[in-house]
Design an enzyme around this catalytic site. Structure first.
Site, PDB file in Angstrom:
ATOM      1  N   LYS A 129       0.864  -1.188   0.000  1.00 25.70           N
ATOM      2  CA  LYS A 129       0.000   0.000   0.000  1.00 25.70           C
ATOM      3  C   LYS A 129       0.893   1.228   0.000  1.00 25.70           C
ATOM      4  O   LYS A 129       2.019   1.183   0.491  1.00 25.70           O
ATOM      5  CB  LYS A 129      -0.868   0.015   1.265  1.00 25.70           C
ATOM      6  CG  LYS A 129      -2.102   0.871   1.142  1.00 25.70           C
ATOM      7  CD  LYS A 129      -3.248   0.105   0.499  1.00 25.70           C
ATOM      8  CE  LYS A 129      -4.430   0.993   0.204  1.00 25.70           C
ATOM      9  NZ  LYS A 129      -5.601   0.188  -0.209  1.00 25.70           N
ATOM     10  N   ASP A 169      -7.085   4.424  -4.350  1.00 21.81           N
ATOM     11  CA  ASP A 169      -7.713   4.281  -3.033  1.00 21.81           C
ATOM     12  C   ASP A 169      -8.321   5.657  -2.749  1.00 21.81           C
ATOM     13  O   ASP A 169      -8.553   6.437  -3.683  1.00 21.81           O
ATOM     14  CB  ASP A 169      -6.676   3.857  -1.971  1.00 21.81           C
ATOM     15  CG  ASP A 169      -7.323   3.381  -0.667  1.00 21.81           C
ATOM     16  OD1 ASP A 169      -7.756   2.228  -0.606  1.00 21.81           O
ATOM     17  OD2 ASP A 169      -7.413   4.180   0.292  1.00 21.81           O
TER      18      ASP A 169
HETATM   19  P1  NDP Z   1     -12.937   7.912  -2.568  1.00 25.06           P
HETATM   20  O1  NDP Z   1     -11.858   8.891  -2.378  1.00 25.06           O
HETATM   21  O2  NDP Z   1     -13.491   7.685  -3.918  1.00 25.06           O
HETATM   22  O3  NDP Z   1     -14.165   8.232  -1.613  1.00 25.06           O
HETATM   23  C1  NDP Z   1     -14.002   8.298  -0.236  1.00 25.06           C
HETATM   24  C2  NDP Z   1     -15.328   8.665   0.398  1.00 25.06           C
HETATM   25  O4  NDP Z   1     -15.219   8.508   1.809  1.00 25.06           O
HETATM   26  C3  NDP Z   1     -15.709  10.109   0.145  1.00 25.06           C
HETATM   27  O5  NDP Z   1     -17.108  10.224   0.120  1.00 25.06           O
HETATM   28  C4  NDP Z   1     -15.110  10.807   1.352  1.00 25.06           C
HETATM   29  O6  NDP Z   1     -15.738  12.039   1.653  1.00 25.06           O
HETATM   30  C5  NDP Z   1     -15.371   9.787   2.440  1.00 25.06           C
HETATM   31  N1  NDP Z   1     -14.385   9.927   3.513  1.00 25.06           N
HETATM   32  C6  NDP Z   1     -13.044   9.840   3.391  1.00 25.06           C
HETATM   33  N2  NDP Z   1     -12.446  10.053   4.581  1.00 25.06           N
HETATM   34  C7  NDP Z   1     -13.436  10.248   5.447  1.00 25.06           C
HETATM   35  C8  NDP Z   1     -13.476  10.526   6.820  1.00 25.06           C
HETATM   36  N3  NDP Z   1     -12.343  10.653   7.538  1.00 25.06           N
HETATM   37  N4  NDP Z   1     -14.678  10.645   7.424  1.00 25.06           N
HETATM   38  C9  NDP Z   1     -15.819  10.554   6.702  1.00 25.06           C
HETATM   39  N5  NDP Z   1     -15.843  10.295   5.378  1.00 25.06           N
HETATM   40  C10 NDP Z   1     -14.677  10.162   4.762  1.00 25.06           C
HETATM   41  O7  NDP Z   1     -12.380   6.533  -1.954  1.00 25.06           O
HETATM   42  P2  NDP Z   1     -12.881   5.046  -2.215  1.00 25.06           P
HETATM   43  O8  NDP Z   1     -14.338   5.013  -2.409  1.00 25.06           O
HETATM   44  O9  NDP Z   1     -12.005   4.461  -3.246  1.00 25.06           O
HETATM   45  O10 NDP Z   1     -12.485   4.357  -0.837  1.00 25.06           O
HETATM   46  C11 NDP Z   1     -13.394   4.255   0.260  1.00 25.06           C
HETATM   47  C12 NDP Z   1     -12.938   3.146   1.188  1.00 25.06           C
HETATM   48  O11 NDP Z   1     -12.901   1.902   0.473  1.00 25.06           O
HETATM   49  C13 NDP Z   1     -11.538   3.303   1.770  1.00 25.06           C
HETATM   50  O12 NDP Z   1     -11.499   2.712   3.045  1.00 25.06           O
HETATM   51  C14 NDP Z   1     -10.678   2.467   0.824  1.00 25.06           C
HETATM   52  O13 NDP Z   1      -9.488   2.048   1.437  1.00 25.06           O
HETATM   53  C15 NDP Z   1     -11.609   1.310   0.577  1.00 25.06           C
HETATM   54  N6  NDP Z   1     -11.375   0.522  -0.631  1.00 25.06           N
HETATM   55  C16 NDP Z   1     -11.300   1.089  -1.864  1.00 25.06           C
HETATM   56  C17 NDP Z   1     -11.121   0.297  -2.989  1.00 25.06           C
HETATM   57  C18 NDP Z   1     -11.114   0.861  -4.353  1.00 25.06           C
HETATM   58  O14 NDP Z   1     -11.047   0.078  -5.312  1.00 25.06           O
HETATM   59  N7  NDP Z   1     -11.212   2.158  -4.542  1.00 25.06           N
HETATM   60  C19 NDP Z   1     -10.964  -1.160  -2.877  1.00 25.06           C
HETATM   61  C20 NDP Z   1     -11.133  -1.664  -1.541  1.00 25.06           C
HETATM   62  C21 NDP Z   1     -11.312  -0.838  -0.474  1.00 25.06           C
HETATM   63  P3  NDP Z   1     -15.095  13.435   1.160  1.00 25.06           P
HETATM   64  O15 NDP Z   1     -15.585  13.586  -0.266  1.00 25.06           O
HETATM   65  O16 NDP Z   1     -15.675  14.420   2.083  1.00 25.06           O
HETATM   66  O17 NDP Z   1     -13.617  13.297   1.234  1.00 25.06           O
HETATM   67  O1  2IT Z   2      -7.961  -1.468  -0.653  1.00 23.05           O
HETATM   68  C1  2IT Z   2      -7.915  -1.940  -1.807  1.00 23.05           C
HETATM   69  O2  2IT Z   2      -8.053  -3.148  -2.012  1.00 23.05           O
HETATM   70  C2  2IT Z   2      -7.736  -1.019  -2.925  1.00 23.05           C
HETATM   71  N1  2IT Z   2      -7.652   0.184  -2.712  1.00 23.05           N
HETATM   72  C3  2IT Z   2      -7.605  -1.549  -4.335  1.00 23.05           C
HETATM   73  C4  2IT Z   2      -6.213  -2.037  -4.578  1.00 23.05           C
HETATM   74  C5  2IT Z   2      -5.906  -2.434  -5.987  1.00 23.05           C
HETATM   75  O3  2IT Z   2      -4.732  -2.774  -6.218  1.00 23.05           O
HETATM   76  O4  2IT Z   2      -6.779  -2.444  -6.858  1.00 23.05           O
END
Ligand code: NDP
Ligand code: 2IT
Length: 449
Positions: A129, A169
């Site tokens: 990561k 992420d």
């Molecule tokens: P994005 O940046 O696309 O979206 C994040 C969302 O979460 C936004 O709505 C953001 O709000 C909100 N957010 C972030 N930090 C906080 C906080 N401290 N308190 C409240 N809300 C918060 O990220 P992702 O959707 O990609 O990721 C979301 C989660 O999923 C993370 O935990 C990530 O690690 C996990 N994840 C992502 C994957 C991926 O493929 N993208 C795969 C697996 C897991 P704001 O707009 O206000 O910042």
């Molecule tokens: O938390 C996760 O699994 C991700 N942000 C996606 C990682 C990836 O390599 O697609």
């Protein structure tokens, strides 16, 4: 709380002394070690070869300075990280997070969980990561590009299609991946699938954008069905409104659920008529605006300031899809009191340990992020396969593979839990199934890390 096995507890105590300030990392490790007690006691080789002691220490940590010039001509400095945690079963693989609160503890917790998650996908990917304490919010496109180019200039020395393959992420989506990919290509003069989550015109996979949210719902659906339930007619609350949350909304709705609340870090919206994921996508992906503006598009919706209040909205299914430790024990108690039937994690480690205990204790279904959000990285693995073979699959092909992978992960977690006397405990099953695969590879490869 002490872990009921001297070997495991000793490892945890050692980490506590060494990394006392790394709260998120310690939380993630404790959660895994607790569930591995019967596994370690079933095979003396894990202790003899100190497999766990090796798994909690990253193979390599890279930290670096990222200097860049803002629109006012001022030189800004951020910190960059890449934690290459475990390469036993494949090249390091995992996302990059850009957010102001990023630190080594957060990147280590994410990297540690990624090792188990990637093992669960059935694809050959190790865990890693990365990220930076740079926050893209409020920055111009030019600033984002200059930051990404500077970040990649250093990171490029440590990654490669067969070494380490980063992705997105929090704060890193198609725009940031594009700028980083362009810079990597410029520095190396090679076109390789060194990053996943790429745009569709330059090697990205169809359905990667949707994959984490879709995969979460495929997993939840499998767990619900195994317990005689389904999404049909259920009221669903989804925290966050980013990549994971948007497509979780789309799939939950397709499966018959109604998404009635979503949030961002400022507040949440509620609409009993259902929240339209396409409007959220327009607000978040296109306009990069706040979720509060949803009420301008859909007047029946209500906006409430403060994001944690979302868990007071009565629902049948909760999908935390924002960030770590966003759902605490009080939030869990509200969900339970309001009759919630299941909490399925889309984010990484969104529920605090006492929230998980309350949720499971009250008999709700629960799935840990490292299993139920594995669809994103699994589809990244499919993107790597397509890049390596110079081919591209249709949306349906990728989506079908994703669905199959999520169902396989659910079955593996359920079966591992049952094998070690914890039937129905998908949290324990995920840790055990992920561990067994990585540990087996480490044993076979000798003491090489
Ligand atoms: P994005 O940046 O696309 O979206 C994040 C969302 O979460 C936004 O709505 C953001 O709000 C909100 N957010 C972030 N930090 C906080 C906080 N401290 N308190 C409240 N809300 C918060 O990220 P992702 O959707 O990609 O990721 C979301 C989660 O999923 C993370 O935990 C990530 O690690 C996990 N994840 C992502 C994957 C991926 O493929 N993208 C795969 C697996 C897991 P704001 O707009 O206000 O910042
Ligand atoms: O938390 C996760 O699994 C991700 N942000 C996606 C990682 C990836 O390599 O697609």
């Amino acid at each position: 709380m002490a872990i009921r096995n001297a070997y495991l507890n000793g490892i945890y105590e050692d980490l506590l002394g060494r990394y006392a300030e790394q709260h998120e990392f310690l939380e993630a490790v404790h959660e895994v070690l607790e569930t591995l007690v019967p596994v370690v006691e079933s095979d003396p080789r894990y202790e003899q070869q100190n497999i766990i002691g090796r798994m909690v220490e990253p193979e390599r940590i890279i930290t670096f300075r990222v200097s860049w010039v803002d629109d006012a001509g001022k030189v800004q400095v951020n910190r960059g990280y890449r934690v290459q945690f475990n390469s036993a079963i494949g090249p390091y693989k995992g996302g990059i997070r850009f957010r102001d609160n990023v630190n080594l503890s957060i990147i280590k917790f994410l990297g540690f969980e990624q090792v188990f998650k990637n093992a669960l996908t059935t694809l050959p990917m190790g865990g890693g990561k990365g990220g930076s304490d740079f926050d893209p919010k409020g920055k111009s496109d030019g600033e984002i590009m200059r930051f990404c180019q500077s970040f990649m200039t250093e990171l490029s020395k440590y990654i490669g299609e067969d070494t380490d393959v980063p992705a997105g992420d929090i704060g890193v989506g198609a725009r940031e991946i594009g700028y980083m990919f362009g810079q990597y290509k410029r520095l190396t003069n090679t076109w390789t699938g060194v990053l996943t989550g790429k745009g569709l015109s330059y090697g990205g996979s169809l359905a990667r954008k949707e994959a984490t949210g879709f995969g979460l719902c495929y997993f939840a659906d499998a767990q619900l069905k195994d317990n005689g339930m389904s999404f049909e007619g259920k009221r669903v609350v989804i925290s966050g409104s980013g990549n994971v949350a948007i497509y979780a909304n789309q799939k939950a709705s397709t499966l018959g659920g109604k998404v009635i609340a979503m949030s961002d870090s400022n507040g949440y919206i509620v609409d009993e008529n259902g929240i339209d994921y396409q409007v959220i996508r327009e607000i978040k992906e296109v306009k990069r605006a706040r979720i509060s503006t949803y009420v301008d598009y859909v007047p029946s919706a209500k906006y409430v300031e403060g994001c944690s209040g979302i868990w007071t909205v009565p629902c049948d299914i909760a999908l935390p899809c924002a960030t770590q430790n966003e759902l605490n024990v009080d939030n869990a108690k509200s969900l339970i009191a309001n009759g919630c039937q299941g909490v399925f994690e889309g984010a990484n480690m969104p529920c605090t340990p006492d929230a998980i205990a309350a949720i499971k204790g009250a008999g709700l279904l629960y799935s840990p992020g490292k299993a139920s959000n594995a669809g994103g990285v699994a589809t990244s693995g499919l993107e790597m396969s397509q890049n390596a073979g110079h081919i591209s699959w249709t949306f349906e092909e990728v989506d079908n593979k994703l669905k199959g992978i999520m169902e396989t992960i659910y079955a593996a977690c359920a079966s591992a839990a049952e094998q070690f006397g914890m039937k129905g405990d998908i949290q324990a099953g995920a840790n055990i199934a992920g561990f067994l695969k990585v540990a087996d590879a480490m044993l076979a490869q000798g003491v090489c890390y």
